[in-house]
Design a protein around this motif. Structure first.
Motif, PDB file in Angstrom:
ATOM      1  N   LYS A  93      10.938  -6.591  72.187  1.00 43.15           N
ATOM      2  CA  LYS A  93      10.956  -5.997  70.855  1.00 43.15           C
ATOM      3  C   LYS A  93      10.056  -4.775  70.752  1.00 43.15           C
ATOM      4  O   LYS A  93      10.344  -3.832  69.997  1.00 43.15           O
ATOM      5  CB  LYS A  93      10.543  -7.047  69.824  1.00 43.15           C
ATOM      6  CG  LYS A  93      10.643  -6.570  68.388  1.00 43.15           C
ATOM      7  CD  LYS A  93      10.339  -7.700  67.419  1.00 43.15           C
ATOM      8  CE  LYS A  93      10.493  -7.260  65.974  1.00 43.15           C
ATOM      9  NZ  LYS A  93      10.245  -8.383  65.023  1.00 43.15           N
ATOM     10  N   HIS A  94       8.981  -4.722  71.506  1.00 42.99           N
ATOM     11  CA  HIS A  94       7.997  -3.654  71.349  1.00 42.99           C
ATOM     12  C   HIS A  94       7.923  -2.739  72.566  1.00 42.99           C
ATOM     13  O   HIS A  94       6.909  -2.074  72.776  1.00 42.99           O
ATOM     14  CB  HIS A  94       6.614  -4.249  71.052  1.00 42.99           C
ATOM     15  CG  HIS A  94       6.601  -5.122  69.831  1.00 42.99           C
ATOM     16  ND1 HIS A  94       6.785  -4.619  68.565  1.00 42.99           N
ATOM     17  CD2 HIS A  94       6.444  -6.471  69.695  1.00 42.99           C
ATOM     18  CE1 HIS A  94       6.723  -5.607  67.679  1.00 42.99           C
ATOM     19  NE2 HIS A  94       6.526  -6.744  68.345  1.00 42.99           N
ATOM     20  N   GLN A  95       8.991  -2.711  73.365  1.00 43.95           N
ATOM     21  CA  GLN A  95       9.013  -1.815  74.519  1.00 43.95           C
ATOM     22  C   GLN A  95      10.296  -0.990  74.507  1.00 43.95           C
ATOM     23  O   GLN A  95      11.380  -1.545  74.318  1.00 43.95           O
ATOM     24  CB  GLN A  95       8.924  -2.615  75.833  1.00 43.95           C
ATOM     25  CG  GLN A  95       7.621  -3.389  76.013  1.00 43.95           C
ATOM     26  CD  GLN A  95       7.573  -4.122  77.347  1.00 43.95           C
ATOM     27  OE1 GLN A  95       8.221  -3.723  78.311  1.00 43.95           O
ATOM     28  NE2 GLN A  95       6.788  -5.204  77.401  1.00 43.95           N
ATOM     29  N   TYR A 112      15.655  -0.191  73.464  1.00 45.35           N
ATOM     30  CA  TYR A 112      14.844  -1.372  73.773  1.00 45.35           C
ATOM     31  C   TYR A 112      15.024  -1.749  75.248  1.00 45.35           C
ATOM     32  O   TYR A 112      16.152  -1.764  75.755  1.00 45.35           O
ATOM     33  CB  TYR A 112      15.264  -2.547  72.889  1.00 45.35           C
ATOM     34  CG  TYR A 112      14.903  -2.373  71.434  1.00 45.35           C
ATOM     35  CD1 TYR A 112      13.613  -2.614  70.975  1.00 45.35           C
ATOM     36  CD2 TYR A 112      15.871  -1.975  70.506  1.00 45.35           C
ATOM     37  CE1 TYR A 112      13.287  -2.457  69.646  1.00 45.35           C
ATOM     38  CE2 TYR A 112      15.556  -1.822  69.164  1.00 45.35           C
ATOM     39  CZ  TYR A 112      14.260  -2.057  68.739  1.00 45.35           C
ATOM     40  OH  TYR A 112      13.942  -1.887  67.422  1.00 45.35           O
ATOM     41  N   LYS A 113      13.920  -2.073  75.903  1.00 45.29           N
ATOM     42  CA  LYS A 113      13.994  -2.478  77.305  1.00 45.29           C
ATOM     43  C   LYS A 113      14.513  -3.912  77.416  1.00 45.29           C
ATOM     44  O   LYS A 113      14.206  -4.769  76.589  1.00 45.29           O
ATOM     45  CB  LYS A 113      12.614  -2.388  77.946  1.00 45.29           C
ATOM     46  CG  LYS A 113      12.142  -0.960  78.192  1.00 45.29           C
ATOM     47  CD  LYS A 113      10.841  -0.944  78.994  1.00 45.29           C
ATOM     48  CE  LYS A 113      10.435   0.475  79.338  1.00 45.29           C
ATOM     49  NZ  LYS A 113       9.179   0.504  80.134  1.00 45.29           N
ATOM     50  N   LEU A 118      17.379  -9.914  70.110  1.00 41.35           N
ATOM     51  CA  LEU A 118      18.706  -9.475  70.557  1.00 41.35           C
ATOM     52  C   LEU A 118      18.947  -8.023  70.186  1.00 41.35           C
ATOM     53  O   LEU A 118      18.622  -7.587  69.079  1.00 41.35           O
ATOM     54  CB  LEU A 118      19.777 -10.342  69.888  1.00 41.35           C
ATOM     55  CG  LEU A 118      21.231  -9.886  70.074  1.00 41.35           C
ATOM     56  CD1 LEU A 118      21.721 -10.186  71.484  1.00 41.35           C
ATOM     57  CD2 LEU A 118      22.145 -10.539  69.039  1.00 41.35           C
ATOM     58  N   ARG A 119      19.541  -7.284  71.118  1.00 40.88           N
ATOM     59  CA  ARG A 119      20.045  -5.945  70.836  1.00 40.88           C
ATOM     60  C   ARG A 119      21.530  -5.953  71.152  1.00 40.88           C
ATOM     61  O   ARG A 119      21.943  -6.376  72.244  1.00 40.88           O
ATOM     62  CB  ARG A 119      19.341  -4.908  71.706  1.00 40.88           C
ATOM     63  CG  ARG A 119      19.817  -3.469  71.507  1.00 40.88           C
ATOM     64  CD  ARG A 119      19.664  -3.015  70.095  1.00 40.88           C
ATOM     65  NE  ARG A 119      19.515  -1.563  69.991  1.00 40.88           N
ATOM     66  CZ  ARG A 119      19.573  -0.908  68.852  1.00 40.88           C
ATOM     67  NH1 ARG A 119      19.787  -1.576  67.712  1.00 40.88           N
ATOM     68  NH2 ARG A 119      19.412   0.392  68.807  1.00 40.88           N
ATOM     69  N   THR A 147      19.991  -5.347  65.625  1.00 45.67           N
ATOM     70  CA  THR A 147      18.988  -6.178  66.284  1.00 45.67           C
ATOM     71  C   THR A 147      18.822  -7.455  65.475  1.00 45.67           C
ATOM     72  O   THR A 147      19.107  -7.494  64.274  1.00 45.67           O
ATOM     73  CB  THR A 147      17.631  -5.458  66.380  1.00 45.67           C
ATOM     74  OG1 THR A 147      17.185  -5.128  65.057  1.00 45.67           O
ATOM     75  CG2 THR A 147      17.740  -4.194  67.214  1.00 45.67           C
ATOM     76  N   ALA A 148      18.357  -8.501  66.146  1.00 46.79           N
ATOM     77  CA  ALA A 148      18.106  -9.774  65.463  1.00 46.79           C
ATOM     78  C   ALA A 148      17.061 -10.548  66.249  1.00 46.79           C
ATOM     79  O   ALA A 148      16.976 -10.418  67.482  1.00 46.79           O
ATOM     80  CB  ALA A 148      19.393 -10.593  65.340  1.00 46.79           C
ATOM     81  N   GLY A 149      16.283 -11.326  65.543  1.00 44.91           N
ATOM     82  CA  GLY A 149      15.275 -12.152  66.202  1.00 44.91           C
ATOM     83  C   GLY A 149      15.371 -13.597  65.744  1.00 44.91           C
ATOM     84  O   GLY A 149      15.574 -13.867  64.553  1.00 44.91           O
ATOM     85  N   VAL A 150      15.251 -14.535  66.691  1.00 46.98           N
ATOM     86  CA  VAL A 150      15.298 -15.968  66.365  1.00 46.98           C
ATOM     87  C   VAL A 150      14.161 -16.672  67.107  1.00 46.98           C
ATOM     88  O   VAL A 150      13.606 -16.152  68.079  1.00 46.98           O
ATOM     89  CB  VAL A 150      16.648 -16.601  66.748  1.00 46.98           C
ATOM     90  CG1 VAL A 150      17.787 -15.973  65.958  1.00 46.98           C
ATOM     91  CG2 VAL A 150      16.909 -16.479  68.249  1.00 46.98           C
ATOM     92  N   PHE A 151      13.835 -17.901  66.646  1.00 50.78           N
ATOM     93  CA  PHE A 151      12.757 -18.675  67.250  1.00 50.78           C
ATOM     94  C   PHE A 151      13.248 -20.105  67.504  1.00 50.78           C
ATOM     95  O   PHE A 151      13.929 -20.687  66.644  1.00 50.78           O
ATOM     96  CB  PHE A 151      11.545 -18.737  66.317  1.00 50.78           C
ATOM     97  CG  PHE A 151      11.013 -17.381  65.912  1.00 50.78           C
ATOM     98  CD1 PHE A 151       9.983 -16.789  66.615  1.00 50.78           C
ATOM     99  CD2 PHE A 151      11.559 -16.702  64.833  1.00 50.78           C
ATOM    100  CE1 PHE A 151       9.485 -15.555  66.245  1.00 50.78           C
ATOM    101  CE2 PHE A 151      11.071 -15.463  64.456  1.00 50.78           C
ATOM    102  CZ  PHE A 151      10.034 -14.878  65.165  1.00 50.78           C
TER     103      PHE A 151
END
Length: 336
Positions: free
Chosen positions: A209-211, A218-219, A234-235, A297-301
């Motif tokens: 997320k931060h690279q 996004y890397k 996710l990208r 983009t999306a983020g899950v945990f």
């Protein structure tokens, strides 16, 4: 140039007038005084303007070059019927091959317009992907109006935008004194939308997320092992995303993203709706297939350690009932 400045001064002083509008017609014919500047960037294309005026028909009563020594007399003589509007139009040609390149120019022009004194009443009144039309509000309804068209230096763009200006100024004002902006329609976009395949994942990957790489992307995250409650980011790049009001400057898209959590054998463990992405969709000129592209983009945990398969499911919100697209990733939530 001196003649043009004299005319602009007369307009600003409110000393040139035409008759009151006829209220029994849908349009008010327009005579255009065209500011044909010495530099190519300020020249209007006479042949294209004549073609646009032929398409417009009764909306255009005539046009006169501002450099003509008898410009005012000729403009008034062409104001048939005698309540035709007279618009002083200057044209600025902007070099570009795609409308995306024009954004800095349009932003700069809008900033200059906004910086003008409020008493001048300049504002953006109509737009298309390849042009913007600005006008100064006359002090009274019966005065000549000054306007400026900033247009992409392309023959088809000019034809569309000259026509846009003609349509706008020929429309009668409503009770509030405002005219209705003509809606630019790109018929090719409508045809493409009608035959558009179902939404499709062109590319998707789990990312840091931060690279970012040197291109700003996004890397990729090579490891699929995550700690409990570590964000799984996710990208995704999507193709064939439909549009509401396709082909207009008011188009938009909606993408609904859900996720299924499965075990390695494919058994469903749970499903959740993650997000709805809904935003305006910029219309470009000339149009191509990228009009129907999107990226998200999306983020899950996940908290419970174990091996899972995450299925991200994309639905085209502008075309309910069409087939969704899916991409899956095996992941491991480490107990350590």
């Amino acid at each position: 140039m001196k003649r043009q400045m004299e005319l602009l001064t007369a307009i600003a002083a409110g000393t040139i007038a035409t008759a009151a509008p006829a209220q029994d017609r849908d349009i008010r014919p327009v005579v255009y005084i065209i500011n044909d500047g010495a530099a190519p960037s300020y020249n209007y294309d006479r042949d294209i303007f004549q073609n646009a005026s032929r398409q417009a028909g009764p909306e255009v009563s005539g046009f006169v070059n501002a450099n003509d020594p008898d410009v005012l007399a000729k403009a008034k003589a062409q104001a048939v019927p005698d309540d035709a509007s007279i618009i002083y139009l200057s044209v600025t040609n902007l070099p570009a091959t795609r409308s995306q390149e024009l954004k800095p120019d349009f932003d700069s022009l809008s900033a200059q317009i906004a910086a003008k004194p409020a008493s001048e009443g300049w504002q953006e009144i109509a737009f298309a992907p390849m042009c913007r039309l600005y006008a100064a509000q006359p002090a009274a309804e019966d005065q000549i109006q000054a306007a400026m068209l900033a247009v992409m230096d392309d023959p088809n763009a000019k034809l569309n935008c000259y026509r846009l200006a003609m349509t706008y100024f020929a429309g009668l004002p409503d009770e509030s004194g405002n005219r209705v902006m003509p809606v630019y329609l790109d018929s090719r976009a409508m045809v493409m939308q009608a035959t558009l395949p179902a939404i499709e994942v062109a590319e998707a990957y789990l990312a840091h997320k931060h690279q970012r790489d040197e291109r700003g992307r996004y890397k990729r995250r090579e490891s699929r092992v995550y700690a409990p409650k570590e964000e799984i980011f996710l990208r995704a790049y999507l193709d064939h995303v439909g549009r509401e009001q396709a082909g207009t400057m008011f188009g938009s898209y909606k993408i609904d993203l859900s996720m299924e959590v499965r075990n390695p054998d494919g058994d469903l463990l749970g499903r959740a709706k993650l997000h709805s992405y809904q935003n305006p969709s910029q219309l470009f000129y000339p149009l191509d297939g990228t009009y129907f592209w999107n990226n998200i983009t999306a983020g899950v945990f996940l908290e419970q350690p174990g091996d899972y398969v995450l299925a991200f499911i994309f639905e085209d919100g502008s075309r309910p009932g069409s087939d969704p697209a899916e991409v899956t990733f095996p992941v491991t939530i480490s107990a350590n």
